[in-house]
Design an enzyme around this catalytic site. Sequence first.
Site, PDB file in Angstrom:
ATOM      1  N   VAL A 185       0.805  -1.224   0.000  1.00 50.76           N
ATOM      2  CA  VAL A 185       0.000   0.000   0.000  1.00 50.76           C
ATOM      3  C   VAL A 185       0.839   1.275   0.000  1.00 50.76           C
ATOM      4  O   VAL A 185       0.289   2.372   0.054  1.00 50.76           O
ATOM      5  CB  VAL A 185      -1.010   0.049   1.181  1.00 50.76           C
ATOM      6  CG1 VAL A 185      -2.001  -1.086   1.087  1.00 50.76           C
ATOM      7  CG2 VAL A 185      -0.306   0.032   2.522  1.00 50.76           C
ATOM      8  N   LYS A 186       2.138   1.165  -0.056  1.00 52.74           N
ATOM      9  CA  LYS A 186       2.953   2.366  -0.026  1.00 52.74           C
ATOM     10  C   LYS A 186       3.090   2.985  -1.440  1.00 52.74           C
ATOM     11  O   LYS A 186       2.693   2.359  -2.428  1.00 52.74           O
ATOM     12  CB  LYS A 186       4.326   2.045   0.561  1.00 52.74           C
ATOM     13  CG  LYS A 186       4.251   1.511   2.008  1.00 52.74           C
ATOM     14  CD  LYS A 186       3.453   2.408   2.941  1.00 52.74           C
ATOM     15  CE  LYS A 186       3.718   2.177   4.412  1.00 52.74           C
ATOM     16  NZ  LYS A 186       2.962   1.064   5.009  1.00 52.74           N
TER      17      LYS A 186
END
Length: 397
Positions: A185-186
């Site tokens: 999710v980065k």
Amino acid sequence: MPGFELFGDLERKQVNDVLDNGVLMRYGFDGMRNGHWKAKELEAELQNTFQSKHVQLVSSGTAAVSVALASAGVGAGDEVIMPTFTFVASFEAIMMLGAIPILVDIDDTLCLNPKAVEAAITPKTKAIMVVQMCGSMGNMDALQTIATKHNILLVEDACQAIGGTYKGKPLGSIGDLGCFSFDFVKTITCGEGGAVITNNKEYYINADHYSDHGHDHVGNDRGAETHPFLGYNFRISELHAAVGLAQVKRLPEFLEIQKRNFNILQEALSEIPEVTFRTVPEGGVESGAFFNFFLPNLDTVNKVLQGFKENGIDVCWNYFNNNWHYIKEWNHLKDLKSLFPISKEVTDGLEYLKTKDFSKSDEFISRNISCLIKLSWTEQEVRDRAVKMVKVIKASF
Ligand SMILES: *Cc1c(COP(=O)(O)O)cnc(C)c1O
């Protein structure tokens, strides 16, 4: 911020490169690799991206924080100051070393309050860990001044702020050590992965050895290498590094989209007098990974979030009751629910959590709404979203 939204041919090509060659490990097998060193290549790219002399890739962002602290000698019984608003990884990484997380209040930057940091310093304090939450940053000059004054480390967890800057420097590159996550999710992803960055050669060498069982990485016979000190395994694989290598080259493109989307939302909401924005320290530029704003109180926040839901506005949250990002619901930490015995030093060292008042943090977190900025939105979609958001917020007063 999600790297998970945009990946395709470039990433596939890099991964296939590794698969076709067959060496999935970043160290050794020199004869078989035919010049394929994806982790090394990604480290070189990241040195450039983060304007840092040294980069050590590791298996996750949590590993990065733990390796960074270990590399600078933080361990049993040492105190590490960290914010109440972060991800559980912050205290996990500290406790993995037998060190004691000392949680202190945040301010309207949504990051460490320098005054609260100063008040928490004791003779046992070894490091201040600032977590650059939701794409922005704490007051780095003030924190650096405190760290220098007390001769302690300043460590930056910049996992959520890839691409943000402070006075022209990339976030993560300002403290003694910086930590990044490239989980799914980065802003850029390896699938799973992380990095420690530093300009300190000794810390870097420590990180290099420590994250690979203490291997000194001298020569090209892995089995004959020596182990100057104890280590663990926090290695990244070549497959993960290959994904990251494709992603890091697209970072400027990702940041441009993020900032465009962020600016549209911020501009639209700035016409509402009751809405205020987080303070970005002077000289700071947000990465645009998240858009954060404050409303007058939690009731209004709940009303607005309900309105967002009814109008199809997704990926906006309030963190006050969140299980993963805020002290209030961290009962597993407060009650020390551990599978294995925890040292007396840490058990005693965490007693303060039973009584410490975090109402100042509550005040900011309860009034905050944090919206993820997606890369896949078209400009028109963001403009429509902004119009709807303004309508919902105005109707909630
Ligand atoms: C994601 C994150 C981490 C941990 O990263 P992982 O790669 O998931 O272990 C640490 N700190 C912050 C602030 C994060 O957002």
